[in-house]
Scaffold this motif. Sequence first.
Motif, PDB file in Angstrom:
ATOM      1  N   ASP A  31      -7.338  -5.460 -17.578  1.00 32.91           N
ATOM      2  CA  ASP A  31      -8.643  -4.604 -17.505  1.00 32.91           C
ATOM      3  C   ASP A  31      -9.535  -5.296 -15.863  1.00 32.91           C
ATOM      4  O   ASP A  31     -10.134  -4.779 -15.427  1.00 32.91           O
ATOM      5  CB  ASP A  31      -9.427  -5.014 -18.270  1.00 32.91           C
ATOM      6  N   ASP A  32      -8.581  -6.227 -15.266  1.00 38.10           N
ATOM      7  CA  ASP A  32      -9.466  -7.207 -14.164  1.00 38.10           C
ATOM      8  C   ASP A  32      -9.468  -6.208 -13.019  1.00 38.10           C
ATOM      9  O   ASP A  32      -9.982  -6.502 -11.874  1.00 38.10           O
ATOM     10  CB  ASP A  32      -8.260  -8.358 -14.686  1.00 38.10           C
ATOM     11  N   ALA A  33      -7.975  -5.372 -12.763  1.00 44.86           N
ATOM     12  CA  ALA A  33      -8.250  -4.441 -11.986  1.00 44.86           C
ATOM     13  C   ALA A  33      -8.584  -4.412 -10.481  1.00 44.86           C
ATOM     14  O   ALA A  33      -8.702  -4.483  -9.943  1.00 44.86           O
ATOM     15  CB  ALA A  33      -9.248  -3.488 -12.093  1.00 44.86           C
ATOM     16  N   SER A  34      -7.614  -6.415 -10.624  1.00 46.82           N
ATOM     17  CA  SER A  34      -7.882  -6.167  -8.965  1.00 46.82           C
ATOM     18  C   SER A  34      -6.219  -6.334  -8.402  1.00 46.82           C
ATOM     19  O   SER A  34      -4.905  -6.956  -8.979  1.00 46.82           O
ATOM     20  CB  SER A  34      -8.388  -7.921  -8.796  1.00 46.82           C
ATOM     21  N   SER A  35      -6.722  -5.620  -7.401  1.00 48.27           N
ATOM     22  CA  SER A  35      -4.865  -6.590  -6.458  1.00 48.27           C
ATOM     23  C   SER A  35      -4.344  -6.874  -5.500  1.00 48.27           C
ATOM     24  O   SER A  35      -4.113  -7.336  -5.201  1.00 48.27           O
ATOM     25  CB  SER A  35      -4.935  -5.108  -4.797  1.00 48.27           C
ATOM     26  N   GLY A  36      -5.826  -8.237  -5.555  1.00 46.79           N
ATOM     27  CA  GLY A  36      -5.423  -9.250  -5.008  1.00 46.79           C
ATOM     28  C   GLY A  36      -5.740  -9.047  -3.950  1.00 46.79           C
ATOM     29  O   GLY A  36      -5.516 -10.900  -3.052  1.00 46.79           O
ATOM     30  N   SER A  37      -6.556  -8.133  -2.634  1.00 49.86           N
ATOM     31  CA  SER A  37      -6.291  -8.151  -1.431  1.00 49.86           C
ATOM     32  C   SER A  37      -7.789  -8.000  -1.116  1.00 49.86           C
ATOM     33  O   SER A  37      -7.501  -7.248   0.161  1.00 49.86           O
ATOM     34  CB  SER A  37      -5.351  -7.066  -0.642  1.00 49.86           C
ATOM     35  N   GLY A  38      -8.514  -8.583  -1.678  1.00 44.15           N
ATOM     36  CA  GLY A  38      -9.579  -7.576  -1.765  1.00 44.15           C
ATOM     37  C   GLY A  38      -9.987  -6.529  -1.947  1.00 44.15           C
ATOM     38  O   GLY A  38     -11.836  -5.942  -2.001  1.00 44.15           O
ATOM     39  N   THR A  39      -9.709  -5.661  -2.525  1.00 40.98           N
ATOM     40  CA  THR A  39      -9.403  -4.322  -3.370  1.00 40.98           C
ATOM     41  C   THR A  39      -9.206  -3.842  -4.151  1.00 40.98           C
ATOM     42  O   THR A  39      -7.839  -5.008  -4.814  1.00 40.98           O
ATOM     43  CB  THR A  39      -9.002  -3.376  -2.371  1.00 40.98           C
ATOM     44  N   ALA A  40      -9.787  -3.369  -4.307  1.00 42.75           N
ATOM     45  CA  ALA A  40      -9.937  -3.552  -6.840  1.00 42.75           C
ATOM     46  C   ALA A  40      -8.740  -2.483  -6.697  1.00 42.75           C
ATOM     47  O   ALA A  40      -9.524  -1.468  -6.242  1.00 42.75           O
ATOM     48  CB  ALA A  40     -11.001  -3.500  -7.410  1.00 42.75           C
ATOM     49  N   SER A  41      -8.391  -2.061  -7.760  1.00 47.41           N
ATOM     50  CA  SER A  41      -6.780  -1.402  -7.907  1.00 47.41           C
ATOM     51  C   SER A  41      -6.918  -0.830  -9.450  1.00 47.41           C
ATOM     52  O   SER A  41      -7.265  -1.979 -10.081  1.00 47.41           O
ATOM     53  CB  SER A  41      -5.786  -1.891  -7.787  1.00 47.41           C
ATOM     54  N   ILE A  42      -7.044   0.634  -9.443  1.00 50.67           N
ATOM     55  CA  ILE A  42      -7.350   0.930 -10.693  1.00 50.67           C
ATOM     56  C   ILE A  42      -6.187   1.841 -11.337  1.00 50.67           C
ATOM     57  O   ILE A  42      -6.266   3.024 -10.525  1.00 50.67           O
ATOM     58  CB  ILE A  42      -9.253   1.391 -10.890  1.00 50.67           C
ATOM     59  N   VAL A  43      -5.978   2.315 -12.450  1.00 45.70           N
ATOM     60  CA  VAL A  43      -5.401   3.550 -12.964  1.00 45.70           C
ATOM     61  C   VAL A  43      -6.753   4.592 -14.109  1.00 45.70           C
ATOM     62  O   VAL A  43      -7.465   4.093 -13.963  1.00 45.70           O
ATOM     63  CB  VAL A  43      -4.376   3.355 -13.693  1.00 45.70           C
ATOM     64  N   VAL A  74      -6.408   3.448  -5.738  1.00 50.43           N
ATOM     65  CA  VAL A  74      -6.094   3.955  -7.088  1.00 50.43           C
ATOM     66  C   VAL A  74      -4.568   3.589  -7.459  1.00 50.43           C
ATOM     67  O   VAL A  74      -3.756   3.999  -6.076  1.00 50.43           O
ATOM     68  CB  VAL A  74      -6.337   5.795  -6.973  1.00 50.43           C
ATOM     69  N   GLU A  75      -4.080   3.023  -8.064  1.00 53.75           N
ATOM     70  CA  GLU A  75      -2.770   2.164  -8.205  1.00 53.75           C
ATOM     71  C   GLU A  75      -2.002   3.829  -8.468  1.00 53.75           C
ATOM     72  O   GLU A  75      -0.926   4.046  -8.139  1.00 53.75           O
ATOM     73  CB  GLU A  75      -2.936   1.364  -9.078  1.00 53.75           C
ATOM     74  N   LYS A  76      -2.287   4.356  -9.836  1.00 56.35           N
ATOM     75  CA  LYS A  76      -1.913   5.809  -9.929  1.00 56.35           C
ATOM     76  C   LYS A  76      -2.585   5.966 -10.531  1.00 56.35           C
ATOM     77  O   LYS A  76      -3.803   5.971 -11.204  1.00 56.35           O
ATOM     78  CB  LYS A  76      -0.095   5.954 -10.689  1.00 56.35           C
ATOM     79  N   TYR A  77      -2.135   7.919 -11.077  1.00 57.07           N
ATOM     80  CA  TYR A  77      -2.873   9.159 -11.647  1.00 57.07           C
ATOM     81  C   TYR A  77      -2.231   9.080 -13.040  1.00 57.07           C
ATOM     82  O   TYR A  77      -0.803   9.000 -12.603  1.00 57.07           O
ATOM     83  CB  TYR A  77      -3.496  10.543 -10.434  1.00 57.07           C
ATOM     84  N   VAL A  78      -2.684   8.436 -14.007  1.00 56.55           N
ATOM     85  CA  VAL A  78      -2.110   9.435 -15.770  1.00 56.55           C
ATOM     86  C   VAL A  78      -2.612  10.332 -15.881  1.00 56.55           C
ATOM     87  O   VAL A  78      -3.782  10.893 -16.393  1.00 56.55           O
ATOM     88  CB  VAL A  78      -1.903   8.042 -16.204  1.00 56.55           C
ATOM     89  N   SER A  92      -5.274  -0.360 -24.110  1.00 61.02           N
ATOM     90  CA  SER A  92      -5.020  -1.116 -23.564  1.00 61.02           C
ATOM     91  C   SER A  92      -5.045  -2.015 -23.065  1.00 61.02           C
ATOM     92  O   SER A  92      -4.327  -3.392 -22.310  1.00 61.02           O
ATOM     93  CB  SER A  92      -2.970  -0.044 -23.933  1.00 61.02           C
ATOM     94  N   GLY A  93      -5.745  -1.266 -22.026  1.00 60.00           N
ATOM     95  CA  GLY A  93      -6.134  -1.867 -20.803  1.00 60.00           C
ATOM     96  C   GLY A  93      -5.233  -1.603 -19.511  1.00 60.00           C
ATOM     97  O   GLY A  93      -5.332  -1.530 -18.782  1.00 60.00           O
ATOM     98  N   ASP A  94      -3.817  -0.333 -19.603  1.00 58.61           N
ATOM     99  CA  ASP A  94      -3.138   0.359 -19.242  1.00 58.61           C
ATOM    100  C   ASP A  94      -3.640   0.778 -18.160  1.00 58.61           C
ATOM    101  O   ASP A  94      -3.798   1.381 -17.518  1.00 58.61           O
ATOM    102  CB  ASP A  94      -2.160   0.961 -19.751  1.00 58.61           C
ATOM    103  N   VAL A  95      -5.040   1.377 -18.640  1.00 61.09           N
ATOM    104  CA  VAL A  95      -6.151   2.228 -18.170  1.00 61.09           C
ATOM    105  C   VAL A  95      -7.452   1.458 -18.009  1.00 61.09           C
ATOM    106  O   VAL A  95      -7.941   1.379 -18.739  1.00 61.09           O
ATOM    107  CB  VAL A  95      -6.159   4.089 -18.475  1.00 61.09           C
ATOM    108  N   GLN A  96      -8.142   2.942 -16.246  1.00 59.11           N
ATOM    109  CA  GLN A  96      -9.462   1.454 -16.647  1.00 59.11           C
ATOM    110  C   GLN A  96     -10.581   3.295 -16.625  1.00 59.11           C
ATOM    111  O   GLN A  96     -11.462   2.492 -17.534  1.00 59.11           O
ATOM    112  CB  GLN A  96      -9.815   1.311 -15.221  1.00 59.11           C
TER     113      GLN A  96
END
Length: 348
Positions: A31-43, A74-78, A92-96
């Motif tokens: 759920d931290d949803a961070s890509s580590g590059s200054g951009t937040a990655s979300i599902v 966006v990391e991915k669309y489910v 589960s935290g797999d999806v934001q």
Amino acid sequence: MINPIRPLRRPMSWIAVAAAAMALTACSASDDASSGSGTASIVIAEQSNGGVTTGMLPHLADQLGFFAKEGLSVEKYVSVTKGSDAISGLLSGDVQVAHIGADGIVAAAQGGPVVGIGANTDASIWTVVASPGVKTWADLKGKTIALGSVSDITRSVFDRLAGEAGLDPETDLEYVALGATPQRVAAVKNGQAAATIAAYPTAFGVIESGLTDLGFTPSGGAAPILMTTDIEASKRWTESNPDQVTSYLKAIAAARQYVQDPANADDVATRTSEISGESPDSIKKALELYYYDKPADSGLFPADFHHVDGAFDATVQAYLDLGLLKDSISEDEYMDYTFADRATEGLK
């Protein structure tokens, strides 16, 4: 009559689902949803891939750079056929965040960490399409109706429409659960069901192929006011990353403004066609119907992401009637509008 092969489901214990799903979180997305590059990655979970009433806005926000502007990627669309699958991902935290029906209120009422962050549509978005032999609502008596589930918002909507048409859904109709619009429409085309409710633009194509369009309501009046699509999120994500949540809704609001400008209709239709597989012409007609012809206070796409008066309570009552909820839940308990208010402050 309820199809004996697909009985009315017992309400799912979302507490049990949460306990099992949370065990997976340590080795899956956070759920931290961070890509580590200054951009937040979300599902993002979506019930209709590129659907004009649901999945289109996140995809456009992505393609048009509105997410990037807000520091999101966006990391991915489910893609899910049932709202409950998206809720499992949120738990589960797999999806934001999820663009689905109002399934989250059931989870939240049972203690699941799910929160509503914005209203998407508060009115029935479906027309009723039927097999060629069905010409009127009366012709549906004794017939099988395909729904998303026999215990979800599509059931509530069809019960209300049937009642307006003088049919008793308990004795005059047989419901079968078949999932999302494409599966339901296919059932009508192959004779497995006599009718279903379908959103545009999918409905345009099947009507052109010979299915009967019975319309939004039997009387031609206003569609039922219910939470038909919602923006729901992991509560842990909203609490840990409130700025990301606000940024997400800012991007969605920007995408919606882009869609609502008729000057962008061709571009929106082309982009959405590539995502969804629907024809650009059908998508343009759907845009006219949903975005250009009706004001936000009709229940379609409330401008401030707040549910229109009565929509939340009507949906809770429908879920109580279906047995999905044992105890009521209030709008204040479930919806957190603080993110929407921040996101739309400059747009009002």
